[in-house]
Scaffold this motif. Sequence first.
Motif, mmCIF file in Angstrom:
data_model
loop_
_atom_site.group_PDB
_atom_site.id
_atom_site.type_symbol
_atom_site.label_atom_id
_atom_site.label_comp_id
_atom_site.label_asym_id
_atom_site.label_seq_id
_atom_site.Cartn_x
_atom_site.Cartn_y
_atom_site.Cartn_z
ATOM 1 N N ASP A 48 107.589 -5.143 21.069
ATOM 2 C CA ASP A 48 106.466 -4.215 21.203
ATOM 3 C C ASP A 48 105.307 -4.703 20.340
ATOM 4 O OD1 ASP A 48 105.182 -1.496 19.792
ATOM 5 O OD2 ASP A 48 105.432 -1.408 21.983
ATOM 6 N N PRO A 49 104.109 -4.895 20.932
ATOM 7 C CA PRO A 49 102.974 -5.447 20.175
ATOM 8 C C PRO A 49 102.630 -4.653 18.917
ATOM 9 C CG PRO A 49 102.452 -5.378 22.501
ATOM 10 C CD PRO A 49 103.759 -4.654 22.326
ATOM 11 N N GLY A 50 102.697 -3.340 19.001
ATOM 12 C CA GLY A 50 102.395 -2.515 17.830
ATOM 13 C C GLY A 50 103.422 -2.691 16.737
ATOM 14 N N GLU A 51 104.675 -2.763 17.118
ATOM 15 C CA GLU A 51 105.753 -2.939 16.143
ATOM 16 C C GLU A 51 105.714 -4.336 15.534
ATOM 17 O OE1 GLU A 51 108.707 -1.432 13.785
ATOM 18 O OE2 GLU A 51 107.421 -0.383 15.203
ATOM 19 N N VAL A 52 105.410 -5.354 16.356
ATOM 20 C CA VAL A 52 105.272 -6.724 15.849
ATOM 21 C C VAL A 52 104.186 -6.760 14.778
ATOM 22 C CG1 VAL A 52 104.515 -9.070 16.430
ATOM 23 C CG2 VAL A 52 106.136 -7.884 17.920
ATOM 24 N N ASP A 53 103.044 -6.147 15.061
ATOM 25 C CA ASP A 53 101.928 -6.130 14.123
ATOM 26 C C ASP A 53 102.308 -5.401 12.834
ATOM 27 O OD1 ASP A 53 99.174 -6.718 13.497
ATOM 28 O OD2 ASP A 53 98.772 -4.573 13.761
ATOM 29 N N THR A 54 102.991 -4.264 12.970
ATOM 30 C CA THR A 54 103.413 -3.486 11.804
ATOM 31 C C THR A 54 104.363 -4.287 10.920
ATOM 32 O OG1 THR A 54 103.165 -1.412 13.033
ATOM 33 C CG2 THR A 54 104.552 -1.352 11.065
ATOM 34 N N VAL A 55 105.341 -4.932 11.534
ATOM 35 C CA VAL A 55 106.317 -5.707 10.758
ATOM 36 C C VAL A 55 105.642 -6.887 10.078
ATOM 37 C CG1 VAL A 55 108.385 -7.165 10.906
ATOM 38 C CG2 VAL A 55 108.307 -4.993 12.136
ATOM 39 N N LEU A 56 104.752 -7.581 10.780
ATOM 40 C CA LEU A 56 104.084 -8.742 10.186
ATOM 41 C C LEU A 56 103.202 -8.364 9.002
ATOM 42 C CD1 LEU A 56 103.138 -10.873 13.314
ATOM 43 C CD2 LEU A 56 104.932 -11.316 11.628
ATOM 44 N N LYS A 57 102.711 -7.128 8.975
ATOM 45 C CA LYS A 57 101.870 -6.673 7.868
ATOM 46 C C LYS A 57 102.682 -6.051 6.737
ATOM 47 C CE LYS A 57 97.806 -5.851 10.672
ATOM 48 N NZ LYS A 57 96.895 -4.844 11.244
ATOM 49 N N SER A 58 103.998 -5.983 6.906
ATOM 50 C CA SER A 58 104.843 -5.354 5.899
ATOM 51 C C SER A 58 105.597 -6.393 5.079
ATOM 52 C CB SER A 58 105.847 -4.413 6.580
ATOM 53 O OG SER A 58 106.881 -5.157 7.204
ATOM 54 N N GLU A 59 106.310 -5.896 4.078
ATOM 55 C CA GLU A 59 107.130 -6.788 3.251
ATOM 56 C C GLU A 59 108.334 -7.329 4.017
ATOM 57 O OE1 GLU A 59 108.645 -2.623 2.817
ATOM 58 O OE2 GLU A 59 106.661 -3.509 2.666
ATOM 59 N N ASN A 60 108.615 -6.781 5.193
ATOM 60 C CA ASN A 60 109.748 -7.231 5.996
ATOM 61 C C ASN A 60 109.424 -8.440 6.872
ATOM 62 O OD1 ASN A 60 111.621 -5.261 5.109
ATOM 63 N ND2 ASN A 60 110.533 -3.755 6.347
ATOM 64 N N ALA A 61 108.201 -8.911 6.836
ATOM 65 C CA ALA A 61 107.814 -10.073 7.645
ATOM 66 C C ALA A 61 108.654 -11.301 7.286
ATOM 67 C CB ALA A 61 106.335 -10.372 7.462
ATOM 68 N N ILE A 62 109.097 -11.398 6.044
ATOM 69 C CA ILE A 62 109.891 -12.559 5.626
ATOM 70 C C ILE A 62 111.301 -12.541 6.209
ATOM 71 C CG2 ILE A 62 108.591 -12.891 3.503
ATOM 72 C CD1 ILE A 62 110.962 -11.555 2.018
ATOM 73 N N HIS A 63 111.698 -11.403 6.780
ATOM 74 C CA HIS A 63 113.032 -11.268 7.366
ATOM 75 C C HIS A 63 113.053 -11.614 8.860
ATOM 76 C CE1 HIS A 63 114.337 -9.550 3.634
ATOM 77 N NE2 HIS A 63 113.486 -8.547 3.741
ATOM 78 N N CYS A 64 111.931 -12.094 9.376
ATOM 79 C CA CYS A 64 111.818 -12.377 10.811
ATOM 80 C C CYS A 64 111.283 -13.786 11.038
ATOM 81 C CB CYS A 64 110.850 -11.397 11.482
ATOM 82 S SG CYS A 64 111.349 -9.688 11.352
ATOM 83 N N ARG A 65 111.540 -14.278 12.228
ATOM 84 C CA ARG A 65 110.969 -15.547 12.671
ATOM 85 C C ARG A 65 110.134 -15.280 13.905
ATOM 86 N NH1 ARG A 65 111.893 -16.471 8.361
ATOM 87 N NH2 ARG A 65 113.392 -17.897 7.458
ATOM 88 N N LYS A 66 108.983 -15.913 13.984
ATOM 89 C CA LYS A 66 108.097 -15.763 15.150
ATOM 90 C C LYS A 66 108.569 -16.681 16.264
ATOM 91 C CE LYS A 66 104.243 -15.129 12.047
ATOM 92 N NZ LYS A 66 103.030 -15.753 11.564
ATOM 93 N N VAL A 67 108.619 -16.127 17.462
ATOM 94 C CA VAL A 67 109.024 -16.895 18.639
ATOM 95 C C VAL A 67 107.988 -16.651 19.717
ATOM 96 C CG1 VAL A 67 110.820 -17.196 20.371
ATOM 97 C CG2 VAL A 67 111.452 -16.576 18.050
ATOM 98 N N ILE A 68 107.551 -17.702 20.382
ATOM 99 C CA ILE A 68 106.600 -17.567 21.486
ATOM 100 C C ILE A 68 107.392 -17.237 22.737
ATOM 101 C CG2 ILE A 68 104.871 -18.730 22.897
ATOM 102 C CD1 ILE A 68 104.266 -20.450 20.415
ATOM 103 N N PRO A 69 107.092 -16.084 23.386
ATOM 104 C CA PRO A 69 107.823 -15.720 24.599
ATOM 105 C C PRO A 69 107.531 -16.686 25.735
ATOM 106 C CG PRO A 69 106.075 -14.135 24.185
ATOM 107 C CD PRO A 69 106.069 -15.113 23.053
ATOM 108 N N GLN A 70 108.527 -16.877 26.601
ATOM 109 C CA GLN A 70 108.367 -17.799 27.712
ATOM 110 C C GLN A 70 108.181 -17.064 28.998
ATOM 111 O OE1 GLN A 70 111.315 -20.835 27.739
ATOM 112 N NE2 GLN A 70 111.150 -21.142 25.565
#
Length: 59
Positions: free
Chosen positions: A37-59
């Motif tokens: 979800d674009p809103g959730e992706v943005d929220t997580v990336l702006k939070s301290e939890n961003a380090i717990h995720c890896r970015k993947v480009i959708p195919q």
Amino acid sequence: MASKEPTDEQPAKPVADRTLVVVHAFGDYRRGDSITDPGEVDTVLKSENAIHCRKVIPQ
């Protein structure tokens, strides 16, 4: 001519330009979960939890 029902035309769901894959569990997310979800992706990336995720480009 057939009439279109409102359920026939569903609004297009916004698509994020990237997906996040959880590598370390946090909140309600577990390892391996995808956040799409674009809103959730943005929220997580702006939070301290961003380090717990890896970015993947959708195919």
